[in-house]
Design a protein around this motif. Sequence first.
Motif, PDB file in Angstrom:
ATOM      1  N   SER A 135      76.362  -9.794  34.094  1.00 42.07           N
ATOM      2  CA  SER A 135      77.467 -10.868  34.307  1.00 42.07           C
ATOM      3  C   SER A 135      76.898 -12.128  34.759  1.00 42.07           C
ATOM      4  CB  SER A 135      78.842 -10.079  35.250  1.00 42.07           C
ATOM      5  OG  SER A 135      78.084  -9.926  36.332  1.00 42.07           O
ATOM      6  N   HIS A 136      75.976 -12.068  35.832  1.00 40.11           N
ATOM      7  CA  HIS A 136      75.439 -13.006  36.394  1.00 40.11           C
ATOM      8  C   HIS A 136      74.374 -12.562  37.294  1.00 40.11           C
ATOM      9  CE1 HIS A 136      77.847 -11.559  39.551  1.00 40.11           C
ATOM     10  NE2 HIS A 136      77.525 -12.452  40.526  1.00 40.11           N
ATOM     11  N   ARG A 137      73.381 -13.514  37.914  1.00 38.16           N
ATOM     12  CA  ARG A 137      72.273 -13.179  38.463  1.00 38.16           C
ATOM     13  C   ARG A 137      72.062 -12.929  39.962  1.00 38.16           C
ATOM     14  NH1 ARG A 137      70.244 -16.653  34.001  1.00 38.16           N
ATOM     15  NH2 ARG A 137      70.003 -18.359  35.874  1.00 38.16           N
ATOM     16  N   HIS A 138      73.212 -12.656  40.592  1.00 39.71           N
ATOM     17  CA  HIS A 138      73.306 -12.102  42.026  1.00 39.71           C
ATOM     18  C   HIS A 138      72.462 -11.095  42.143  1.00 39.71           C
ATOM     19  CE1 HIS A 138      76.416 -14.926  43.921  1.00 39.71           C
ATOM     20  NE2 HIS A 138      75.380 -15.416  44.371  1.00 39.71           N
ATOM     21  N   ALA A 139      71.765 -10.922  43.232  1.00 33.27           N
ATOM     22  CA  ALA A 139      70.715  -9.659  43.513  1.00 33.27           C
ATOM     23  C   ALA A 139      71.508  -8.376  43.296  1.00 33.27           C
ATOM     24  CB  ALA A 139      70.584  -9.927  44.962  1.00 33.27           C
ATOM     25  N   ASP A 140      73.260  -8.262  43.674  1.00 31.62           N
ATOM     26  CA  ASP A 140      73.775  -6.945  43.487  1.00 31.62           C
ATOM     27  C   ASP A 140      74.074  -6.658  42.065  1.00 31.62           C
ATOM     28  OD1 ASP A 140      75.393  -9.186  44.139  1.00 31.62           O
ATOM     29  OD2 ASP A 140      77.027  -7.713  44.227  1.00 31.62           O
ATOM     30  N   HIS A 141      73.688  -7.472  41.127  1.00 34.11           N
ATOM     31  CA  HIS A 141      74.131  -7.488  39.457  1.00 34.11           C
ATOM     32  C   HIS A 141      72.999  -7.502  38.812  1.00 34.11           C
ATOM     33  CE1 HIS A 141      78.310  -7.911  40.103  1.00 34.11           C
ATOM     34  NE2 HIS A 141      78.033  -8.574  41.230  1.00 34.11           N
ATOM     35  N   PHE A 142      71.630  -7.880  39.445  1.00 37.63           N
ATOM     36  CA  PHE A 142      70.528  -8.126  38.474  1.00 37.63           C
ATOM     37  C   PHE A 142      69.354  -7.494  38.903  1.00 37.63           C
ATOM     38  CE2 PHE A 142      67.294 -11.653  37.760  1.00 37.63           C
ATOM     39  CZ  PHE A 142      67.230 -11.445  36.513  1.00 37.63           C
TER      40      PHE A 142
ATOM     41  N   GLN B 186      84.645 -18.013  37.690  1.00 36.02           N
ATOM     42  CA  GLN B 186      84.696 -19.037  38.560  1.00 36.02           C
ATOM     43  C   GLN B 186      84.006 -18.194  39.696  1.00 36.02           C
ATOM     44  OE1 GLN B 186      88.258 -21.092  39.283  1.00 36.02           O
ATOM     45  NE2 GLN B 186      87.958 -21.341  41.457  1.00 36.02           N
ATOM     46  N   HIS B 187      82.505 -18.450  40.064  1.00 33.76           N
ATOM     47  CA  HIS B 187      82.059 -17.462  41.063  1.00 33.76           C
ATOM     48  C   HIS B 187      80.817 -18.734  41.614  1.00 33.76           C
ATOM     49  CE1 HIS B 187      80.588 -14.323  43.426  1.00 33.76           C
ATOM     50  NE2 HIS B 187      79.416 -14.059  42.282  1.00 33.76           N
ATOM     51  N   VAL B 188      79.681 -18.471  41.373  1.00 31.29           N
ATOM     52  CA  VAL B 188      78.705 -19.252  42.258  1.00 31.29           C
ATOM     53  C   VAL B 188      77.672 -19.913  41.059  1.00 31.29           C
ATOM     54  CG1 VAL B 188      76.645 -19.197  43.933  1.00 31.29           C
ATOM     55  CG2 VAL B 188      78.778 -17.826  44.094  1.00 31.29           C
TER      56      VAL B 188
ATOM     57  N   GLY C 188      83.325  -9.265  36.050  1.00 28.41           N
ATOM     58  CA  GLY C 188      82.287  -9.799  36.861  1.00 28.41           C
ATOM     59  C   GLY C 188      82.514 -10.235  38.045  1.00 28.41           C
ATOM     60  N   ASP C 189      81.971 -11.095  38.844  1.00 26.22           N
ATOM     61  CA  ASP C 189      82.590 -11.748  39.983  1.00 26.22           C
ATOM     62  C   ASP C 189      83.206 -13.044  39.911  1.00 26.22           C
ATOM     63  OD1 ASP C 189      81.016  -9.634  41.350  1.00 26.22           O
ATOM     64  OD2 ASP C 189      79.644 -10.644  42.550  1.00 26.22           O
ATOM     65  N   THR C 190      84.406 -13.029  40.255  1.00 23.51           N
ATOM     66  CA  THR C 190      85.030 -14.435  39.985  1.00 23.51           C
ATOM     67  C   THR C 190      86.311 -14.477  41.016  1.00 23.51           C
ATOM     68  OG1 THR C 190      86.271 -15.757  38.468  1.00 23.51           O
ATOM     69  CG2 THR C 190      86.778 -13.226  38.549  1.00 23.51           C
TER      70      THR C 190
HETATM   71 ZN   LIG Z   1      78.144 -12.492  42.608  1.00 28.58          ZN
END
Ligand SMILES: [Zn+2]
Length: 256
Positions: free
Chosen positions: A61-68, A144-146, A168-170
């Motif tokens: 979903s995105h490249r934050h540490a907890d997802h990637f 809408q996240h970071v 994902g995160d939003t």
């Molecule tokens: Zn995130």
Amino acid sequence: VTASPLTFNFLGSGNAFCPPGRWWNGFLVNDRWLFDAPPSVLGQLNNLRMDTSDVEVLFISHRHADHFLGLPFLLMDWAYRSARTRDLTIVCPPDTKERLQEVMDIVLPGLLKREMPFKTHWKYARQGSEGEVNGLRYQAFEMQHVPAVGLCLGFRLEAGGRAFAYTGDTALCDSVFALAEGVEVLVSECASQADEMAIHMNMANIRELRERIDERTHILLTHLSEDVVADGLPNASLAYDLGVFRFDEHLLNPRG
Ligand SMILES: [Zn+2]
């Protein structure tokens, strides 16, 4: 015609802070489609006694540490232990392969330069991107996240006449409602019970979501803090680690 079941296996259900009893959020659908690669992903797939090579499509979903940051461990497993031969598709934000290469050069140098016995197909997705992999159709939405970590995506999926979606995160935004349109199951983040954050949802947001989307759509909450409670919210569940949620019957007809 018997519908194919829709089965969600949660590898983790926690937010970025990894609260007690909840590893970082990530889940597997029908044993084949993996949503996000948290650092704990390999250990939790092993706890499920899953063959990691059964993962056909990985959605990041995105490249934050907890997802990637679980991806280096998966690549290590596929290269050395499971001897993966099945091709892999990774659906992800643009430039993810290049960013992964930078991470790998630090933490597992040389691994990506090895000759792998399988092909990886990178599908960069943006708002409105659509594609199909072995009968699984996906559509990507910008959430809408970071934006500093790159594009943040949510996904709407259809396979065998069943439809589901993942936020994902939003924060609560139009994309969340667009994702939820006509799906049987919406896997939604809920990062805290009451904290107001411009980049995440809380239970007040989820209550609003519940009121505004089709009442037949089951809401599966994940990416949770320790204090989140479902609080009598109709047709909703809290994910839990190694929890299995199976939907045999059509909750609604995605085309009707
Ligand atoms: Zn995130």
